[in-house]
Design a protein around this motif. Structure first.
Motif, PDB file in Angstrom:
ATOM      1  N   UNK A 293       0.725  -1.076   0.183  1.00  0.00           N
ATOM      2  CA  UNK A 293       0.060  -0.011  -0.146  1.00  0.00           C
ATOM      3  C   UNK A 293       0.821   1.330   0.010  1.00  0.00           C
ATOM      4  N   UNK A 294       1.949   1.181   0.689  1.00  0.00           N
ATOM      5  CA  UNK A 294       2.995   2.376   0.707  1.00  0.00           C
ATOM      6  C   UNK A 294       3.421   2.337  -0.468  1.00  0.00           C
ATOM      7  N   UNK A 295       4.027   1.586  -1.258  1.00  0.00           N
ATOM      8  CA  UNK A 295       4.678   1.555  -2.666  1.00  0.00           C
ATOM      9  C   UNK A 295       3.612   2.336  -3.520  1.00  0.00           C
ATOM     10  N   UNK A 296       2.241   1.821  -3.480  1.00  0.00           N
ATOM     11  CA  UNK A 296       1.344   2.303  -4.558  1.00  0.00           C
ATOM     12  C   UNK A 296       0.991   3.575  -4.453  1.00  0.00           C
ATOM     13  N   UNK A 297       1.244   4.497  -3.464  1.00  0.00           N
ATOM     14  CA  UNK A 297       1.042   6.024  -3.417  1.00  0.00           C
ATOM     15  C   UNK A 297       2.324   6.775  -3.928  1.00  0.00           C
ATOM     16  N   UNK A 298       3.447   5.849  -4.469  1.00  0.00           N
ATOM     17  CA  UNK A 298       4.668   6.873  -5.067  1.00  0.00           C
ATOM     18  C   UNK A 298       4.922   6.565  -6.307  1.00  0.00           C
ATOM     19  N   UNK A 391      -5.334  -1.096   7.350  1.00  0.00           N
ATOM     20  CA  UNK A 391      -4.698  -0.359   6.136  1.00  0.00           C
ATOM     21  C   UNK A 391      -5.547  -0.381   5.062  1.00  0.00           C
ATOM     22  N   UNK A 392      -5.829   0.890   4.773  1.00  0.00           N
ATOM     23  CA  UNK A 392      -6.818   1.113   3.568  1.00  0.00           C
ATOM     24  C   UNK A 392      -6.034   1.923   2.397  1.00  0.00           C
ATOM     25  N   UNK A 393      -6.588   1.646   1.363  1.00  0.00           N
ATOM     26  CA  UNK A 393      -5.915   2.498   0.123  1.00  0.00           C
ATOM     27  C   UNK A 393      -6.945   2.526  -0.875  1.00  0.00           C
ATOM     28  N   UNK A 394      -6.849   3.593  -1.829  1.00  0.00           N
ATOM     29  CA  UNK A 394      -7.863   3.770  -2.659  1.00  0.00           C
ATOM     30  C   UNK A 394      -7.502   4.538  -3.800  1.00  0.00           C
ATOM     31  N   UNK A 395      -8.195   4.708  -4.847  1.00  0.00           N
ATOM     32  CA  UNK A 395      -8.238   5.456  -6.143  1.00  0.00           C
ATOM     33  C   UNK A 395      -9.342   5.961  -6.727  1.00  0.00           C
ATOM     34  N   UNK A 396      -9.328   7.087  -7.376  1.00  0.00           N
ATOM     35  CA  UNK A 396     -10.547   7.449  -8.030  1.00  0.00           C
ATOM     36  C   UNK A 396     -11.452   6.491  -8.847  1.00  0.00           C
ATOM     37  N   UNK A 397     -12.429   6.504  -8.687  1.00  0.00           N
ATOM     38  CA  UNK A 397     -13.511   5.400  -9.343  1.00  0.00           C
ATOM     39  C   UNK A 397     -13.207   5.326 -11.000  1.00  0.00           C
ATOM     40  N   UNK A 398     -13.153   6.603 -11.377  1.00  0.00           N
ATOM     41  CA  UNK A 398     -12.809   6.771 -12.847  1.00  0.00           C
ATOM     42  C   UNK A 398     -11.789   6.155 -13.438  1.00  0.00           C
TER      43      UNK A 398
END
Length: 460
Positions: A293-298, A391-398
């Motif tokens: 999850x950390x890595x996905x934000x970078x 731990x939660x992660x998310x991305x814009x639905x579009x």
């Protein structure tokens, strides 16, 4: 993903006035037409690379000044400040903030400075940890130099998913004459890792999982071989407190370790090939859900961008112990509390299960954006059964339609779960989960009728 266009009209207009030039004279020196310069200054045209080079050549101009908004964390930093509940009834949307930032960056910076000095509506810890998080926010949690250095080291070590731990151990032995030793918990009751230079050992607690052992070894390599790179970035930050710089340096060390285990190009290719399939990525790179999850934000390398994920870690009390916005536009994670309708809270009761939910933020009665979120429980490092977080992660639905975990989820806007930024800052009416009245709204009391919520208020 395409890079954002650079609109910097106010910065160029201030430069022209500082030089005492007319638009026609400035346009001539930049080798463009006065009408085109006029459009640039009014933010109706982006600044091209050729114009940037002319600015540098003709005016000895530092191109970093074109992005003055970076000093306050860009649009995301401004959004975080306007997410304060004192402004929640104004319904200020992202487009309005973008106009403010583009048209008057100095005014936006002045507001941010005043806001930061005055503090938020609720007394919060504005200590070294908060200062470190703000510095990370300015960088959008992307440190290109560290990514490149980690990628080069991974190539040099020929890291692969099958022998990462072995390769890290061999590097420590051959380059630094350090062996790795796993010690019982009663020998290291309060430590996860210890560097014993007398015994020439990197000592690890037996309570660490396999993924955590690899991460700790990568951390140790980062400190041994790249401390100069890390310290130079940390020293460049403007902190008033040494503890804040230490927190920031610790984050950078962890960033490098994660980049070593998940080298940028190879990791991004795997993300795109699998549809960002979270369980597959965990296994392929031998990492934990939290590390992933950390890595996905970078993933914001110029010309090689990934999806803009956000990531948070929360405890059972709903407190955020980690918050990484990255390049995401999510505002609801900037609140001091989270909405109980968000399934990140449900994850505690369903340990180990991935909770997938489509949510939309409700601000001042208006639906704002939509995010596909993923949440799962994790155990405190080295403390299985003793400490639990989500731990939660998310991305814009579009952007989420092709994700592996989105295939069974409807992303139609009307089916999103509407959530708020915590009860005190939420102005949704008739929410049966509401625990507190909204600040800034006059409550109404009816002696002949009892509503479904104990806190009723007008919609405006």
């Amino acid at each position: 993903m395409a890079d954002e266009a650079l609109f910097a009209g106010p910065a160029i207009r201030r430069l022209r006035k500082r030089e005492g030039l007319t638009q026609a004279a400035t346009a001539a020196r930049l080798d463009i037409s006065p009408s085109y310069l006029n459009l640039i200054e009014r933010n109706q045209r982006p600044v091209s690379a050729r114009v940037v080079m002319q600015l540098v050549d003709q005016f000895d101009f530092d191109p970093r000044n074109l992005r003055e908004d970076e000093t306050i964390g860009g649009l995301e930093g401004l959004s975080r400040r306007f997410a304060d509940e004192r402004f929640s009834d104004l319904g200020i949307d992202r487009d309005e903030l973008q106009e403010f930032l583009s048209a008057a960056p100095h005014a936006a910076a002045a507001f941010a400075r005043l806001y930061d000095s005055a503090g938020s509506a609720i007394a919060t810890d504005d200590g070294p940890l908060v200062a470190s998080r703000r510095e990370i926010e300015k960088w959008r949690n992307h440190f290109a130099d560290l990514d490149l250095a980690a990628e080069e080291l991974a190539d040099e070590m020929r890291l692969s998913r099958g022998d990462i731990g072995l390769a890290l151990t061999e590097r420590l032995r051959e380059r630094h004459q350090l062996s790795v030793r796993i010690l019982p918990r009663d020998v290291m009751p309060d430590s996860l890792r210890r560097l014993d230079l007398h015994a020439r050992q990197v000592q690890l607690s037996e309570m660490l999982s396999h993924a955590s052992r690899n991460f700790q070894l990568a951390l140790q390599l980062a400190r041994l071989e790249y401390s100069e790179n890390i310290d130079s970035i940390a020293k460049g930050a403007k902190f008033d407190d040494d503890a804040a710089r230490a927190f920031f340096s610790r984050h950078l060390t962890g960033y490098f370790a994660a980049a070593l285990l998940m080298p940028y190009s190879r990791f991004l290719r795997a993300c795109e090939a699998t549809g960002y399939d979270l369980p597959v990525l965990e296994r392929r790179f031998g990492v934990s859900f939290e590390q992933l999850a950390h890595r996905l934000t970078t993933l914001q390398r110029v010309g090689q961008r990934g999806l803009p994920f956000f990531m948070v870690r929360l405890d059972r009390a709903g407190q955020f112990s980690k918050t990484f916005t990255g390049a995401s536009t999510a505002r609801f994670i900037n609140s001091d509390t989270s909405c109980p309708l968000w399934h990140a809270h449900r994850a505690f009761e369903r340990a180990g299960e991935l909770q997938v939910q489509f949510v939309a933020l409700d601000v001042a009665g208006e639906r704002e954006g939509g995010w596909l979120t993923f949440a799962r429980t994790v155990e405190g490092s080295g403390a299985p059964g003793e400490a639990q977080f989500v731990v939660a992660l998310g991305v814009e639905a579009v952007l989420a339609e092709e994700l592996a975990q989105a295939r069974a989820i409807s992303l139609r806007s009307q089916e999103a779960q509407r959530i708020g930024p915590g009860c005190a800052g939420c102005h949704r009416r008739q929410c049966t989960q509401r625990s507190l009245p909204p600040r800034g709204r006059a409550l109404s009391f009816d002696t002949v009728r009892r509503g479904v919520t104990p806190f009723e208020f007008a919609s405006d």
